[in-house]
Design a protein around this motif. Sequence first.
Motif, PDB file in Angstrom:
ATOM      1  N   UNK A  76       0.954  -1.146   0.091  1.00 44.25           N
ATOM      2  CA  UNK A  76       0.082   0.017  -0.108  1.00 44.25           C
ATOM      3  C   UNK A  76       0.855   1.179  -0.104  1.00 44.25           C
ATOM      4  N   UNK A  77       1.824   1.217   0.981  1.00 40.97           N
ATOM      5  CA  UNK A  77       2.991   2.408   0.843  1.00 40.97           C
ATOM      6  C   UNK A  77       3.447   2.655  -0.235  1.00 40.97           C
ATOM      7  N   UNK A  78       3.707   1.655  -0.811  1.00 40.84           N
ATOM      8  CA  UNK A  78       4.471   1.806  -2.177  1.00 40.84           C
ATOM      9  C   UNK A  78       3.742   1.890  -3.432  1.00 40.84           C
ATOM     10  N   UNK A  79       2.327   2.355  -3.298  1.00 40.70           N
ATOM     11  CA  UNK A  79       1.645   2.589  -4.275  1.00 40.70           C
ATOM     12  C   UNK A  79       1.007   1.553  -5.299  1.00 40.70           C
ATOM     13  N   UNK A  80       0.952   0.359  -4.775  1.00 40.14           N
ATOM     14  CA  UNK A  80       0.718  -0.577  -5.814  1.00 40.14           C
ATOM     15  C   UNK A  80      -0.920  -1.243  -5.628  1.00 40.14           C
ATOM     16  N   UNK A  81      -1.356  -0.840  -4.692  1.00 38.16           N
ATOM     17  CA  UNK A  81      -3.105  -1.229  -4.189  1.00 38.16           C
ATOM     18  C   UNK A  81      -3.695   0.217  -3.767  1.00 38.16           C
TER      19      UNK A  81
ATOM     20  N   UNK B 190      -6.627  -3.386   3.869  1.00 40.50           N
ATOM     21  CA  UNK B 190      -7.293  -3.559   5.371  1.00 40.50           C
ATOM     22  C   UNK B 190      -6.021  -3.743   6.322  1.00 40.50           C
ATOM     23  N   UNK B 191      -5.880  -3.077   7.399  1.00 34.63           N
ATOM     24  CA  UNK B 191      -4.384  -3.316   8.065  1.00 34.63           C
ATOM     25  C   UNK B 191      -4.779  -2.607   9.546  1.00 34.63           C
ATOM     26  N   UNK B 192      -4.055  -3.113  10.568  1.00 39.30           N
ATOM     27  CA  UNK B 192      -4.306  -2.523  11.861  1.00 39.30           C
ATOM     28  C   UNK B 192      -3.700  -0.958  11.891  1.00 39.30           C
ATOM     29  N   UNK B 193      -4.448  -0.450  12.954  1.00 42.64           N
ATOM     30  CA  UNK B 193      -4.168   1.036  12.919  1.00 42.64           C
ATOM     31  C   UNK B 193      -2.664   1.210  13.376  1.00 42.64           C
ATOM     32  N   UNK B 194      -2.258   0.355  14.072  1.00 48.23           N
ATOM     33  CA  UNK B 194      -1.005   0.187  14.702  1.00 48.23           C
ATOM     34  C   UNK B 194       0.305   0.389  13.730  1.00 48.23           C
ATOM     35  N   UNK B 195      -0.242   0.120  12.111  1.00 54.10           N
ATOM     36  CA  UNK B 195       0.656   0.241  11.325  1.00 54.10           C
ATOM     37  C   UNK B 195       0.736   1.453  10.423  1.00 54.10           C
ATOM     38  N   UNK B 196      -0.316   2.341  10.893  1.00 48.12           N
ATOM     39  CA  UNK B 196      -0.718   3.274  10.037  1.00 48.12           C
ATOM     40  C   UNK B 196       0.350   4.674   9.922  1.00 48.12           C
ATOM     41  N   UNK B 197       1.150   4.942  11.116  1.00 48.50           N
ATOM     42  CA  UNK B 197       1.838   5.975  11.099  1.00 48.50           C
ATOM     43  C   UNK B 197       2.730   6.057   9.859  1.00 48.50           C
ATOM     44  N   UNK B 198       3.417   4.861   9.516  1.00 47.04           N
ATOM     45  CA  UNK B 198       4.332   4.739   8.567  1.00 47.04           C
ATOM     46  C   UNK B 198       3.657   5.509   7.149  1.00 47.04           C
ATOM     47  N   UNK B 199       2.516   5.109   6.948  1.00 47.47           N
ATOM     48  CA  UNK B 199       1.667   5.401   5.711  1.00 47.47           C
ATOM     49  C   UNK B 199       1.456   7.143   5.882  1.00 47.47           C
ATOM     50  N   UNK B 200       1.538   7.437   6.867  1.00 42.97           N
ATOM     51  CA  UNK B 200       1.426   9.210   6.986  1.00 42.97           C
ATOM     52  C   UNK B 200       2.699   9.861   6.487  1.00 42.97           C
TER      53      UNK B 200
END
Lengths: 476, 340
Positions: free
Chosen positions: A304-309, A313-323
């Motif tokens: 997702x972060x690499x722009x491929x999708x 659906x993922x945990x909020x806990x991993x969200x900071x990296x996407x911001x």
Amino acid sequence: MTVVTKMKGFAAAAGLAATLLTGGASYALAEEVTLTMAVPDWPPTRIMKKFFDEQYKPPSGNKVKLDVDFIPWPDFYTRVNASLTSGEQKYNFIVSDSQWLGAFVEGGYYRKINDLLDADPDFKKTLMSVHPAPLAAYSTYPYKSENYYGFPQFPDVLVTFGRKDILCNEEEQKNFQAKYGKKLPCTGEEIDAMTWDDFKNVGEFFRRKKGEMLAGAPAEDDFYGIAFQAGKGYDFSSMQINGFIWQMGGNIWDETQAPAGQAEGVVNSPQAVAALEKYLSLLEYMPPVAKTGTMDIFKSDELFREGKVAMNIDWIGLGEASLDPKSSKVSDKLVFGQMPGTMVDGKNVKWSNIGGQPFVLTTWTTPEQTKEAVDFVKWWLSDDIQHQFAASGGQSAVKSVYEDPKYVTYRPWNRAWAPQLDWQKDVWHVPQFFELLTQQQDQFDLAITGKQDAKTTLDNIAKFQQDLLKNAGLIQ
Amino acid sequence: MRLSPDNWKLAILAGLAVSAAAVIALPASASFWIIGAVAAMIAAAFVVNAYRRKYYGGLLVAPAIAVLFVMNIFPLLWSLGLSFYAYQSNQQSIRFVGLANYIKVLTNDIMAPANWGALVNTAMFVVLTVTAQMVVGFLLAMLFAKQFPLRKYLLILVLTPMMLSVVASGVFFTYYYDPTFGILSYVVNAITGGQFILMSTKVGAVTGIVFADAWMWSPFVMLLVLAGLVSVPKYLYEAAAIDRVSKWRQFWTITFPYIRGLLMLALLFRTIEAFKLADLVILLTKGGNDTMTISYHLIRIANEQNKTSEGAALSYLMLFMVIVLTNLYLYIANRRSQGA
């Protein structure tokens, strides 16, 4: 020597004696208490330690030190397990996955806190201010019983991460509407309303080969509509599949019904089979790594972060990296909503497996340490600190905090937090958790990689669980 | 039997009696330390005995033996003992069950199929990885035995994989094989126009693991074989050339006898290591696509599930197999060398 001089000397001596006495008294009263804590090394625990060091003032007046071992996530269970079972009795607090409660309570390592709750009404009030679903998941063993053990450290739920630039593109909106007769979900509210069928449509619609048009420009690489966890490791498929099963009217083996509750006939019920089939049917719209059994929560997040999708659906806990633009190519193009649901009698049912971790007290913590630990937990769960925690990227399950209008302004996914809490359930807390999980993950992996169908998979799981739990006396 | 600090026979007898009494009368937490003290007393009797007999050679190696005992032999014996008990490391109870754990891991309906499956996979990986390493390592050694430009630098490059940590290599290959980010799928897709996903089938996953393992450990085989190759006296080849002996015959009659011992050593080392294959499997497949090995399976049983005794029983069955195989191999190797 004059009288005045004598008086001055006397006053000075008296002052010195008084200073020594009061100073001495304060040293004698203020004791140094160290609380040692094992935590996974990631922002929510780093923030907790930072807040403690900067802000915590023990009401006892003692000098309390929080000595934290930051352990990398991949080693966390191994290190905690080794520490507990070796008998070194090193930690007073341990951040624990809720599923480990049974194994470590039965081993005599995690301390039941009912006596502490009964002795301190403030403490009880603080803990009971936590939403009932996370409270049951993080604190109770047996699950949903009145035996309390843990306090929320980082509560978490699954949410949908979306690409606004792709989903809200006019051309894509028009084409989606033409193909499915429905609006392509684009805003947070529209994502909240999604069902798995809508999610599938997004997956099918956004399968684009490199060079094909995507949101008005040729795609730089193959692009996919959807992603979610489908990995063999740890619990990286069970956490998603459980949600499908509960939403579609099925169930996992329910420990709250033990010993009457059965695994066979429940785990492999027609509803559960249909739910697993639904889950499996979505895999073909995901990046190809989903077919290898290694699409865990970190891989889908990376894709997702690499722009491929378009949606993950993922945990909020991993969200900071996407911001963070340093780690995310899509940091400025994000929209968040609830995990998709299933329409049942006109209602969008959103049952999901809760994530996150509580922290627990250990049985060898001394009464003096326990007293300080209780004060610390009360401080940690206080509104002010929970607000600060949420503002720094954490989540709060304390009702007065997440219901505050300010809460949704802290992070873009917070709008999906409170409405989902009512829909959270947890997986087994029994000591056989790891045996149940590893066998189930192995079986789900066979289905994910196309080696066996949903029915066979759930039949195998049900039989294994029936035998194992019967041997353990948890099924009659 | 006289009472003296150097009487090791008396020390053993007294130690056995005290240990037995301690086991019967005291709780395990107390008897453990008493038996430890008894073992120390017996060891002290041996040392005093050796000192009085002026057996200084034995005294000099005694510290090494003591360390070996504490760090290696004692845990080995302890775990052997545990395999006869019903014990889980996260539970406080322990009870003697004889051979039940061994029977359970081999025949139990719940446990046995996974154990046997992991065992078969391990055997498959032993054969495939060791064969790949031996062939590639041997060929590389033949190549590097010759002098050519940049040989020294290429040799360092070829040795690099062996020096990397397995985790680094595993992560590297995870991305190498990844169908979205990986170069392998990118190249194959560019050629075939399809979608290539190496790790989606058992054949692909096994190939991926064997390739990664061979990439890491073929240089080890190469180093050993190369040591043999450079030790062959050049005059033997010169004499063979004068006699117009073919290259093939030169290899079998001159080169091979020099490298055979080292090849066997490489085979032994790599076979033992291959039996323990777990790291690459964990990193690349998590045991998926039917690539579960016995070592990874053991990690899950003994570590994640805390089934200490069952894990110990399975470990000892595996150890038994490795010992039998290596002894068989050494027996054959010795017979061959005696025959030659």
